[in-house]
Structures are given as structure tokens and as C-alpha cells.
Write a protein that holds these residues in place. Structure first.
Motif, PDB file in Angstrom:
ATOM      1  N   UNK A  74       9.579   4.811  14.870  1.00  0.00           N
ATOM      2  CA  UNK A  74       9.147   3.760  14.462  1.00  0.00           C
ATOM      3  C   UNK A  74      10.296   2.731  14.087  1.00  0.00           C
ATOM      4  N   UNK A  75      10.099   1.404  14.312  1.00  0.00           N
ATOM      5  CA  UNK A  75      11.199   0.443  13.768  1.00  0.00           C
ATOM      6  C   UNK A  75      10.935   0.293  11.998  1.00  0.00           C
ATOM      7  N   UNK A  76      11.734  -0.281  11.513  1.00  0.00           N
ATOM      8  CA  UNK A  76      11.463  -0.646   9.991  1.00  0.00           C
ATOM      9  C   UNK A  76      10.185  -1.788  10.059  1.00  0.00           C
ATOM     10  N   UNK A  77      10.287  -2.547  10.910  1.00  0.00           N
ATOM     11  CA  UNK A  77       9.124  -3.593  10.789  1.00  0.00           C
ATOM     12  C   UNK A  77       7.917  -2.934  11.131  1.00  0.00           C
ATOM     13  N   UNK A  78       7.687  -1.904  12.128  1.00  0.00           N
ATOM     14  CA  UNK A  78       6.608  -1.158  12.122  1.00  0.00           C
ATOM     15  C   UNK A  78       6.203  -0.294  10.973  1.00  0.00           C
ATOM     16  N   UNK A  79       7.170   0.281  10.525  1.00  0.00           N
ATOM     17  CA  UNK A  79       6.841   0.902   9.282  1.00  0.00           C
ATOM     18  C   UNK A  79       6.395   0.200   8.161  1.00  0.00           C
ATOM     19  N   UNK A  80       6.850  -1.015   7.946  1.00  0.00           N
ATOM     20  CA  UNK A  80       6.452  -1.923   6.950  1.00  0.00           C
ATOM     21  C   UNK A  80       5.026  -2.277   7.217  1.00  0.00           C
ATOM     22  N   UNK A 121      -0.591  -2.266   5.624  1.00  0.00           N
ATOM     23  CA  UNK A 121      -1.940  -1.811   6.230  1.00  0.00           C
ATOM     24  C   UNK A 121      -2.455  -0.985   5.263  1.00  0.00           C
ATOM     25  N   UNK A 122      -1.718  -0.074   4.800  1.00  0.00           N
ATOM     26  CA  UNK A 122      -2.397   0.911   3.810  1.00  0.00           C
ATOM     27  C   UNK A 122      -2.781   0.296   2.363  1.00  0.00           C
ATOM     28  N   UNK A 159       8.297   6.951   5.876  1.00  0.00           N
ATOM     29  CA  UNK A 159       9.723   6.847   6.369  1.00  0.00           C
ATOM     30  C   UNK A 159      10.024   5.719   7.141  1.00  0.00           C
ATOM     31  N   UNK A 160      11.173   5.025   6.719  1.00  0.00           N
ATOM     32  CA  UNK A 160      11.523   3.706   7.543  1.00  0.00           C
ATOM     33  C   UNK A 160      11.058   2.563   6.919  1.00  0.00           C
ATOM     34  N   UNK A 161      10.070   2.778   5.932  1.00  0.00           N
ATOM     35  CA  UNK A 161       9.519   1.440   5.204  1.00  0.00           C
ATOM     36  C   UNK A 161      10.393   0.984   3.983  1.00  0.00           C
ATOM     37  N   UNK A 172       9.042   2.636  -0.576  1.00  0.00           N
ATOM     38  CA  UNK A 172       8.422   3.478   0.253  1.00  0.00           C
ATOM     39  C   UNK A 172       9.003   4.604   0.900  1.00  0.00           C
ATOM     40  N   UNK A 173      10.091   4.349   1.467  1.00  0.00           N
ATOM     41  CA  UNK A 173      10.898   5.108   2.178  1.00  0.00           C
ATOM     42  C   UNK A 173      11.888   6.259   1.150  1.00  0.00           C
ATOM     43  N   UNK A 174      12.129   5.638   0.008  1.00  0.00           N
ATOM     44  CA  UNK A 174      13.022   6.500  -0.990  1.00  0.00           C
ATOM     45  C   UNK A 174      12.147   7.311  -1.935  1.00  0.00           C
ATOM     46  N   UNK A 175      10.624   7.482  -1.681  1.00  0.00           N
ATOM     47  CA  UNK A 175       9.570   8.051  -2.425  1.00  0.00           C
ATOM     48  C   UNK A 175       9.670   7.590  -3.974  1.00  0.00           C
ATOM     49  N   UNK A 176       9.731   8.644  -4.783  1.00  0.00           N
ATOM     50  CA  UNK A 176       9.740   8.511  -6.218  1.00  0.00           C
ATOM     51  C   UNK A 176      10.986   7.932  -6.805  1.00  0.00           C
ATOM     52  N   UNK A 177      11.983   7.934  -6.006  1.00  0.00           N
ATOM     53  CA  UNK A 177      13.340   7.509  -6.675  1.00  0.00           C
ATOM     54  C   UNK A 177      13.379   6.204  -7.470  1.00  0.00           C
ATOM     55  N   UNK A 178      13.964   5.986  -8.820  1.00  0.00           N
ATOM     56  CA  UNK A 178      13.849   4.770  -9.325  1.00  0.00           C
ATOM     57  C   UNK A 178      15.250   3.950  -9.108  1.00  0.00           C
ATOM     58  N   UNK A 179      15.082   2.723  -8.840  1.00  0.00           N
ATOM     59  CA  UNK A 179      16.570   1.969  -8.870  1.00  0.00           C
ATOM     60  C   UNK A 179      16.101   0.791  -9.969  1.00  0.00           C
TER      61      UNK A 179
END
Lengths: 416, 62
Positions: A2-8, A13-14, A245-247, A265-272
Motif C-alpha cells: 500500500x502507498x502511504x496515502x492508501x494507508x492513511x 475510514x476506520x 502499517x504505512x499510515x 498509526x504506523x509507529x504503534x504505541x510509541x510516544x513522540x
């Protein structure tokens, strides 16, 4: 792949497909089995007692007395400093909390169920305005109110919600947006709409007329009652977008009064994280910016789903309340947020913008590229423990969170 | 230069300026304060001019 745009688009959608219902009120111990004795959940990313700001410390001290883990506030502070309490973010346990965001086992939590994905999210019940624990208040009046909420209001709401089969929140929000709410600093319409739906079941399930009258008066007297419902709803809507993945879509924004944190989304539960900023706003009589604590609370979850500062155009009255300029400028805030969002929400539209949907799904790429930071409408807490709310304002999410997240996101995409 | 281009250049020198300002708003507001018609376009370099982040964004475009 998937492209990033598709993942986004999948992340958007979710979020848009979610079907949140307010279904119950249960004790935090029941809702979150991992929440053990002497464990305190707080707003924002992880933080130690040593780095906590004044209002967060004030709330910790108060909630420790409320839970009978300390005899008084001083003893609670000493125990906290000695490591007697375990601290963790609400977000790590499917929960959120406004401002200081205290969640402990005895507190009743609102339960929002996302019926599309089957997940649940939790938030404590709103205490009202002024000197309250979410703003760091911790005196006898604050603790007595919390005890009443735990003993009377929480169980009454739980009985009413179970009897009524739950309340669908998407249509309620849609209506609130057309009545001038943005669901962060203005919730008067949604609080009223909620009470209108709750009242019959509250009356049918009340244990006494006095209890019913007290519950109706408390909810009816609190224009921000719906905020905590909106927050639990935000968490229930964004959690299904985690781990795509990829979002590059943001799944959480949150502050602990010291650090601002985001999750992607793509980096899960990691905080920045980055140092949190000071809101610019309007202060209650007798207070000024010298009294203010920097930005705090999990409530930015409502901006994460396109409400609050993102839906400013729906709530011209709130522009004045938070000191963000003229009512005619409200649409400019929403348009600016549209520049960093993946798309509009067709179910939540704003009449003043020709029924455009609220901008939804913050893309960290767009934030970094444009330098347009998410706008968050917020309450302002006094910087000292025990005082409470001193104003309301607008704050920007620090760009550094998004820049660091972009670098980590690029690594997940094999780009350096 | 043909006759038509010549008259256009002449217009530029003899008519009031019409300005599109890109980037720093101060230039636009200074002109506007002097009575000049000006349209301001908000623009800043991608990632605030940070070449490393701009490079990542380019690679993460789709």
C-alpha cells in the motif's frame, strides 16, 4: 504494498466507520483489571513524580486521600515522593482523562463502546467547573464531590444506561455541531441533548426522588458534562486506527503539563514528546498568565477526531471564550486544520462552512511540511497544586513531536 | 520588442502597481498601509526550511 496515502485512507475510514455508544458506567477497577492498588493513571505521556507540574501533583495528592492511600495531602505527597504509587498514562489502558486525568480503582468511569470494531474506551465523570480535581483542586469540597460521584451519580448513570441500551453518540455530536458546540470548550448543547435522552431512564431506575433530583441538577448545572463522554468517544474511535502499517495519521495527542505527546498509526504505541506550550487565552477575574500552568490533559483526543479547535467554525461563541479573536475568524481555524487533515467527516458537518465536514485524521507529513500545528482549545489550570481552573485558551501542539515522529515513520518505511 | 510589448511595459511604469506578495507578510502590510493594492499569499518553505526533513517528506510523498 500500500502507498502511504492508501494507508492513511484506511486510517481515516476506520475513524469514520466507528459507531460509538455510551453504554455504561462502571468502577475503574472493573473496567481496567490491570489497575491495581496504589496505581494512578494520569493524563499525557509517561512522567515521574519529580517532573510532574503543580496541578498534576495536587491531583495525585488529592486522589491518594480519596482512595484512603494517605491520611492527608502532605502524607500523600511524601508517599508519592517515596515511590509508594505507580504512575502510568491513561492511554496505556484504553482510557483518557481531562486535564490532570486522574484514574484510580474506586472512581466510576464512563464506558463508550465502538460497535463497529468491538473496542471500549473509558473516562471519568466530569466534576463541573472551577475548583475541581482535574484542574489540580484537592480540598474537602473537591473530595466530597468525588465521593458523591462514586457513591450516587456513577451508579445511577450506569443503571440508566444499561436500562436504555446505550446512547448513540455520532448523531448526538452531529446535532451538537449544528447547535454551536465544538465538544472541547463548549459542550452546552451536547450536555443538554444527552440529559434529554438520559432523563427517562434515570427516572425509571432511580432509587429515590432525592437521588434523581440531585443527579439531574448536577448534570443540568454543568455545561461541560459532555466533554468526558466526547473524550471516551474519541479514544474509542481512534484506537482501531493504531498499528496500521504505512499510515502517518495521528492516533493520539495528549499532555501531562510538562510534555506534549503524540502517537502515530504506523509507529504503534510509541510516544513522540516535546516540552508542552503555554495556552494563550482569557483568565478568570483575579488571575493572569503569571498564574497559569502549561497545557495539560488527554482532552486533545477530541481534536484528534476533528472536533475542538478543528471544529471551531461550528462554535463562534467559543472563539471569544478562549480569547482566540473575533467570531468571524472561527472558520479560519477550521480551514487551517483542513490543511493538515486527511479528509472531512461527512457525518459531522458545520453549517457555517456550507456544511463542510470537520477535518479529520491529522497527517504528520502535512504538519511538518506546512508548519501548521494542530490547534487545541483548552482550559487553563493554576500552576500551584490545589487551586483549580483559572481560564481558558488556545494552544498549539509543538512541531517537534511531529518532526520526531516523521523521522521514526520514515524508518518504518525504509527511508532515511 | 514589438509595439504591443512596448505599450505593456509603458503601462507598468505609468499605472498603479498591483502586487502579489508571497511569504513574509510584513512586506504586504507595509504596502497596504501605503495605499497599494496587494494580495498576500501565505507561504513558507517546506518543513520550515529544514533540508533533512524536506528530503524525508519528498521521499514520503505518496
Amino acid at each position: 504494498m500500500k502507498s502511504i496515502d492508501q494507508a492513511n485512507q484506511e486510517a481515516l475510514k476506520r475513524i469514520l466507520d466507528g459507531d460509538p455508544h455510551l453504554v455504561d458506567v462502571v468502577s475503574a477497577a472493573q473496567a481496567i483489571p490491570e489497575l491495581t492498588d496504589r496505581m494512578i493513571l494520569h493524563a499525557g505521556p509517561p512522567i515521574s513524580w519529580e517532573r510532574m507540574c503543580g496541578p498534576l501533583r495536587g491531583a495525585v495528592m488529592g486522589i491518594a486521600v480519596f482512595e484512603n492511600w494517605a491520611s492527608d495531602l502532605d502524607a500523600a505527597a511524601a508517599k508519592a515522593a517515596a515511590g509508594a504509587f505507580a504512575f502510568a498514562p491513561n492511554h496505556h489502558f484504553g482510557a483518557v482523562g481531562p486535564m490532570t486525568g486522574m484514574t484510580t480503582p474506586s472512581q466510576p468511569l464512563l464506558v463508550v463502546e465502538n460497535r463497529t470494531f468491538g473496542n471500549r474506551a473509558y473516562c471519568a465523570i466530569n466534576e463541573g467547573l472551577g475548583k475541581v480535581m482535574r484542574f489540580g483542586g484537592n480540598d474537602a469540597e473537591v473530595l466530597d464531590r468525588l465521593r458523591w460521584i462514586a457513591r450516587v451519580l456513577g451508579p445511577a448513570l450506569g443503571r440508566a444506561l444499561r436500562a436504555g441500551g446505550g446512547i448513540a453518540l455520532k448523531p448526538l455530536i452531529a446535532r451538537g455541531l449544528t447547535m454551536g458546540d465544538e465538544m472541547h470548550q463548549r459542550n452546552v448543547a451536547c450536555s443538554s441533548l444527552l440529559l434529554r435522552q438520559l432523563a427517562p431512564a434515570l427516572a425509571q431506575t432511580a432509587t429515590s426522588t432525592e437521588e434523581l433530583a440531585a443527579c439531574l441538577a448536577f448534570i443540568g448545572g454543568n455545561d461541560q458534562f459532555f466533554l468526558n463522554v466526547a473524550m471516551a468517544m474519541g479514544k474509542a474511535l481512534t484506537d482501531p486506527a493504531r498499528n496500521i502499517a504505512g499510515s502517518s495519521v495521528v492516533t493520539a495527542m495528549s499532555r501531562n503539563g510538562t510534555d506534549f505527546g503524540i502517537r502515530v498509526a504506523a509507529t504503534g504505541d510509541r510516544w513522540f514528546t516535546a516540552p508542552v506550550e503555554m495556552p494563550a487565552g482569557i483568565y478568570f477575574p483575579g488571575f493572569s498568565e503569571r498564574d497559569a500552568n502549561p497545557d495539560i490533559g488527554d482532552s486533545a483526543i477530541v481534536e484528534t477526531i476533528g472536533l475542538g479547535g478543528f471544529a471551531m467554525a461550528a462554535a463562534p461563541a467559543v472563539v471569544g471564550y478562549v480569547g482566540a479573536g473575533r467570531a468571524s475568524q472561527a472558520t479560519a481555524f477550521t480551514r487551517a486544520m483542513g490543511e493538515i487533515a486527511v479528509g472531512p467527516n461527512p457525518a459531522w458537518v458545520i453549517p457555517a462552512m456550507d456544511f463542510a465536514g470537520v477535518p479529520t485524521g491529522i497527517d504528520i507529513r502535512l504538519v511538518v511540511e506546512t508548519g501548521v500545528a494542530p490547534t487545541i482549545n483548552t482550559g487553563i489550570a493554576h500552576r500551584e497544586p490545589g487551586v483549580g481552573q483559572v481560564g481558558a485558551g488556545v494552544v498549539k501542539a509543538p512541531l517537534k513531536c511531529f518532526e520526531d515522529a516523521l523521522v521514526a515513520f520514515a524508518e518504518t518505511m525504509g527511508v532515511a | 520588442m514589438d509595439q504591443r510589448d512596448g505599450s505593456k511595459s509603458q503601462d507598468l511604469l505609468t499605472s498603479s502597481p498591483r502586487v502579489v506578495n508571497v511569504g513574509l507578510e510584513m512586506f504586504a502590510s507595509t504596502l497596504a498601509a501605503g495605499g497599494v493594492r496587494v494580495v498576500h499569499v501565505e507561504w513558507s518553505p517546506p518543513a520550515g526550511g529544514d533540508s533533512r526533513l524536506a528530503g524525508l517528506l519528498e521521499k514520503l510523498r505518496t
